[in-house]
Structure formats: structure tokens, C-alpha cells
Design a protein around this motif. Sequence first.
Motif, mmCIF file in Angstrom:
data_model
loop_
_atom_site.group_PDB
_atom_site.id
_atom_site.type_symbol
_atom_site.label_atom_id
_atom_site.label_comp_id
_atom_site.label_asym_id
_atom_site.label_seq_id
_atom_site.Cartn_x
_atom_site.Cartn_y
_atom_site.Cartn_z
ATOM 1 N N LEU A 34 0.889 -1.188 0.058
ATOM 2 C CA LEU A 34 0.038 -0.134 0.065
ATOM 3 C C LEU A 34 1.066 1.160 0.040
ATOM 4 N N PRO A 35 0.456 2.317 -0.795
ATOM 5 C CA PRO A 35 1.279 3.585 -0.546
ATOM 6 C C PRO A 35 1.390 4.204 0.781
ATOM 7 N N PHE A 36 2.480 4.704 1.152
ATOM 8 C CA PHE A 36 2.393 5.528 2.486
ATOM 9 C C PHE A 36 1.109 6.507 2.404
ATOM 10 N N VAL A 37 0.604 6.925 3.768
ATOM 11 C CA VAL A 37 -0.388 7.797 4.008
ATOM 12 C C VAL A 37 -0.408 9.099 2.949
ATOM 13 N N ASN A 38 0.482 9.497 3.067
ATOM 14 C CA ASN A 38 0.637 11.028 2.120
ATOM 15 C C ASN A 38 0.414 10.753 0.644
ATOM 16 N N GLN A 39 0.579 9.474 0.221
ATOM 17 C CA GLN A 39 0.335 9.145 -1.327
ATOM 18 C C GLN A 39 -1.092 8.145 -1.442
ATOM 19 N N ILE A 149 4.885 -6.223 7.267
ATOM 20 C CA ILE A 149 5.638 -4.988 7.505
ATOM 21 C C ILE A 149 6.467 -4.560 6.690
ATOM 22 N N ALA A 150 6.568 -3.357 5.990
ATOM 23 C CA ALA A 150 7.536 -2.842 5.158
ATOM 24 C C ALA A 150 8.992 -2.732 5.647
ATOM 25 N N VAL A 151 9.788 -3.712 5.440
ATOM 26 C CA VAL A 151 11.140 -3.653 6.074
ATOM 27 C C VAL A 151 12.212 -4.073 4.553
ATOM 28 N N HIS A 152 13.442 -3.051 4.659
ATOM 29 C CA HIS A 152 14.354 -3.421 3.553
ATOM 30 C C HIS A 152 15.444 -3.725 4.192
ATOM 31 N N PRO A 153 16.195 -4.796 3.394
ATOM 32 C CA PRO A 153 17.243 -5.576 4.004
ATOM 33 C C PRO A 153 18.404 -4.384 4.512
ATOM 34 N N ARG A 154 18.572 -3.506 3.829
ATOM 35 C CA ARG A 154 19.539 -2.624 4.164
ATOM 36 C C ARG A 154 19.031 -1.461 5.000
ATOM 37 N N TYR A 157 13.255 -0.958 8.873
ATOM 38 C CA TYR A 157 12.018 -0.481 8.833
ATOM 39 C C TYR A 157 11.581 0.664 8.017
ATOM 40 N N LEU A 158 10.868 0.677 6.973
ATOM 41 C CA LEU A 158 10.695 1.788 6.136
ATOM 42 C C LEU A 158 9.462 2.694 6.574
ATOM 43 N N THR A 159 9.952 3.924 6.362
ATOM 44 C CA THR A 159 8.906 5.066 6.791
ATOM 45 C C THR A 159 8.647 5.883 5.747
ATOM 46 N N ALA A 160 7.825 6.719 5.841
ATOM 47 C CA ALA A 160 7.244 7.866 4.674
ATOM 48 C C ALA A 160 8.316 8.712 4.739
ATOM 49 N N CYS A 161 8.933 9.144 5.767
ATOM 50 C CA CYS A 161 10.210 10.029 5.685
ATOM 51 C C CYS A 161 11.551 9.324 5.975
ATOM 52 N N ARG B 82 8.704 15.506 -5.922
ATOM 53 C CA ARG B 82 7.779 15.897 -4.581
ATOM 54 C C ARG B 82 8.351 15.719 -3.312
ATOM 55 N N PHE B 83 9.222 14.487 -3.264
ATOM 56 C CA PHE B 83 9.904 14.183 -2.320
ATOM 57 C C PHE B 83 10.772 15.407 -1.560
ATOM 58 N N ARG B 84 11.281 16.118 -2.704
ATOM 59 C CA ARG B 84 12.178 17.133 -2.238
ATOM 60 C C ARG B 84 11.254 18.436 -1.574
ATOM 61 N N LYS B 85 10.056 18.582 -2.315
ATOM 62 C CA LYS B 85 9.196 19.510 -1.650
ATOM 63 C C LYS B 85 8.688 19.168 -0.075
ATOM 64 N N THR B 86 8.100 17.815 -0.051
ATOM 65 C CA THR B 86 7.457 17.354 1.024
ATOM 66 C C THR B 86 8.090 16.567 1.978
ATOM 67 N N GLY B 87 9.342 16.158 1.470
ATOM 68 C CA GLY B 87 10.103 15.407 2.681
ATOM 69 C C GLY B 87 9.669 13.952 2.858
ATOM 70 N N LEU B 88 8.487 13.498 2.011
ATOM 71 C CA LEU B 88 8.034 12.375 2.313
ATOM 72 C C LEU B 88 7.811 11.510 0.913
ATOM 73 N N LEU B 89 8.167 10.181 1.173
ATOM 74 C CA LEU B 89 8.264 9.369 -0.128
ATOM 75 C C LEU B 89 6.830 8.676 -0.332
ATOM 76 N N GLY B 90 6.455 8.159 -1.301
ATOM 77 C CA GLY B 90 5.092 7.582 -1.821
ATOM 78 C C GLY B 90 4.739 6.232 -1.310
ATOM 79 N N CYS B 91 5.620 5.414 -1.440
ATOM 80 C CA CYS B 91 5.545 4.056 -0.966
ATOM 81 C C CYS B 91 6.869 3.321 -0.583
ATOM 82 N N PRO B 92 6.620 2.167 -0.030
ATOM 83 C CA PRO B 92 7.918 1.506 0.314
ATOM 84 C C PRO B 92 8.902 1.137 -0.997
#
Lengths: 360, 170
Positions: A34-39, A149-154, A157-161, B82-92
Amino acid sequence: MNLKQTGPWIEHSGPDADVVVSSRARLARNLTGLPFVNQASDTQRREILQLVRSLPFASERGEGLVWIDLQQSTSEDRRLLFERHLVSRQFIESVSPRAVAIADDEQLSVMVNEEDHLRMQVLLPGLELEEAWRRAVEFDRRLEKHADIAVHPRWGYLTACPTNVGTAIRFSVMLHLPGLRLTNELERLRRASNDLDLAVRGFYGEGSDSSGDFYQVSNQLTLGVSETDLLATFVGEVVPRIVAYERMARDILVERSATLLEDRVHRALGTLRSARLLGIEESMKHLSRVRLGIALGLLPDVPLGTVQRLFLEVQPAHLRRIRPDSIDDTALEPVGEDRMLDDERTRRRRAALVRHELGG
Amino acid sequence: MNTKCDKCDQPAEVHEIDVEAGRDVHLCREHAVEAGFQVPQSAPVTELLTQFATMPPPGEKPTPRRAERPTACEHCGATFARFRKTGLLGCPDCYESFARQLEAVIARSQNGANAHVGRVPDRSSDLVDLQALRRSLIEELDRAVASEQYERAADLRDRLNTLTADEARG
């Protein structure tokens, strides 16, 4: 909304309560696919809500978590959650689908659809970061048993920011630092914290002021340091040092200006016990001095728990929930947050409450 | 495919085999919906726009730099601007799409650290399937409620509850 009058934890003072008000561990987690909340679209956001709500631990019959849909709650209730440190300001100001699940004792809460899909926090009185961490992990384990849960090997835990990736954990302690403020030592604390990659914020976190001499200290780094190492630094070095520094400042005040200090503490209590109108900032200032007086043993008859509770109860939304007949006859009609003015009726109600609680 | 719809002159989007009648069925979007087929949603407008915006102008070959550094995430359509502007990414998946750019961003904000140390989830292999099942049940339930198929909705809710109870036990 079925919340208690104040957070049940707030009246219990934990270890090092003279300086440390509370400890918090917060984890950010996102679901895969699923996309992060902002997207995410509102439909997807609702899907996230339903998905989380359908998890065994989040349902009402599960672990006694109360589910509060913020779109269906009043602005006064949303403000109450914020004042109670259960949700962020950003969370109450948003208009999109979002919810918070809160444990009965309010020590555990989960924001769904804040910046990340899930932000879970454990909030305990006093210096109890290890226990907060232990409980947060326990909850996290239950979550990951049922959700992917979204996790990356490197990157972990992946976060929107991306500045939160890795452990995605935020440890923080709420400190009462009137000694450092009165001795003008806060700037040094800020600089030292900066060097240690720690953030210093006000009573209500990011962007808030240090109302009542409360400061929240939290870690900035989430990558390349394990949770246990971070915890060890926090509990073993950072917090004890700040606590010792604050106590030293208080000792200096007592040594150099005992009479002045006593005068300020007693004047503050006098004002709180006799004022007929109390503004929010004025209340926070005097309550802070009374809290300091209790810590220094100057006010043996005033319970710390009561003062601690008042820091919350004097806040606008809390004040509105108190039954009018219990303290005075001022009826305050429910209004939106934008209209929660510090007007005369509100200040009268606040003064009545404080007098009632502190035996004025 | 240029097959026309069996019921009108529109190009067919749904191609199915009718087992009972023993023949192929070709339908346009409108007639497919009418006949009760699940028609996949077209890409959201924003995604199309992003793709359009990141396409090189006609006649110009994409430069290697462009190819190396994608400006939009293939998965969610979020752009790096968009990331540069908001600081937030869209998805994992943005972490893969913008891997090169993010490396510097993360190192800067994390004191030069470049890899995670600490907890990782104890994964069970069938977890992904369970989550997918839960999602599809929720989606179906939504559709059933929206189309007032209450009996079906009740059935779906039961299945969802059973799944939840099973998970709680297991």
C-alpha cells in the motif's frame, strides 16, 4: 468518546519523578503493498483503517483497545486526545480517514494513518524507558504476526520520511527543568543535546513551546544504532546527566537564594489557591513553581499527583469536560477548537477548578 | 488486440471464454460491467500525468542520467521532486526507485550511517497470503455493502471474523 477524566498514568509518579515526568517509546510501521499515507487515496486510507482494525489485537474484543475514528469525533474530543499526549497535533488537524486505538490504561496507543500507517507508543510515568521499550516490542511482535510490515534488507523498517528509517524508533523523556531555566543553563543543554543528536522540544512535542518548564528530549538518529544501544545511551548516560544537571541547578538556587525561591513557590501556590480568574499560561507557570516546591520539600502538604493532573486539566478541552456542578456553575457550551478561547468564563472555570483541587 | 465488442463497435477490453456456450466472449468496458465482469481500473490520472511528464520529448533519446535516476516511482508514481518538496516518499518501493538519491539524503540525516542495525520482524512465510486474503475479503465486503447484497456481506463478515479468530488463536 469514552475517555477518563485524565490519563490514569499521570497521577502515578515513577522513578526520578522530581525531574522526569514520563518516558515514551514510539515505533513507526508501514504495511507492504500500500502507498504511504501521504500518497494514498481516501479509499486506500479507509482500507488501511479497516485492515488494522480487523487485526486480532486491535479489535475491541481483542486486547481492550478502544478504537476512535477521528472523522467521527468532535473537535473537542480530538483536542482532548492531543492534550492527553495520545495523538499529535498534525493528526488532529488532518481531515482524512484516520483513527487511534487506545488501551484502557492509556499507556499504549496506536495512531493509524498519521505520517506512517501505524505509529504505536507506550507512555509511562517517570524514567521507565526500558519498560516502555519492552512493551512496545511485545506489541510490535503481535502486529508482525498478523500483518506484513515493510522492511528493507539494508534500510530496516521503511517509513514515509526517510529520516526515520532503520529502527524507526523514537525514545523520549518529558523533563521538568525549572532549575535550568532559572539559572539560565537551558541554552547549554540545547547545545549539548544537539551535539549528541538529540532533539529538545516543548510540552506538546514538535513546534510547541516549553510551557510549564517541560522539555521533551528525544533521539534523532534511527539508523546504524540498535534499539538496545540507543536505550543504553539514553538510560545510562543522557537522562541521568540531565537529571543530575537539573538537580545541581536546584541546589544552587537553594544555596544562593533560598528565601527568594521559597517566596516564589509560596506566592505561586497562593495565587493558585486564591485567584478568581486564571489564564492558561499563568496556570502553567505557577503550577511549575509549585511542582518545583514539592520536589524541594517546601510543600509537604501538596500531593505531586494532584499538581501533575492539573497540568492536563487546565488545558482547554480538559477543562470543558469537567462537570460544571462539581466546581462552579459556569456552563461552557461545546465549541470547536478555533473557538476555545481563553475568555473570562474559561478563566473563571479554570480558577475554580484549581482552587478546588489545591484546597484554596 | 483490435477485437471489437460483441455488442457494439467499441474496442473490446474484456476477453473471456464462455465455457457453457463453448465460444469466446469479447466485450467493451461498458458492456463488460453490465455483464457483471470485474474490470480493472485504469491507471489514475496523476500516474498518467507523471509518466507523461517524465517521458522524453519526441525524437529525443533518454539520456543515461535519466535512465539511471528515475524521476517517478514505478510503483506509486511519486516523483523525487515531490519528495524534495514534502520530505515524504510515496510508498515502500520508492526506496528502490530512488535508491541512489536517497543514499545521500539518509546518510546526511543519520550521521553518515548507511545500514540498519537492530530489530527485524520474525517473518512467517504465509503471512503475505493471509494479509492478501484479508484485504480481498474487506474489498469484497465493501462492494457487497455498496451494492446492497446484505446476505453476501454478512457471509463475508463471518469469514473475516473467523480469520481474525483463527489468527488470534494461532
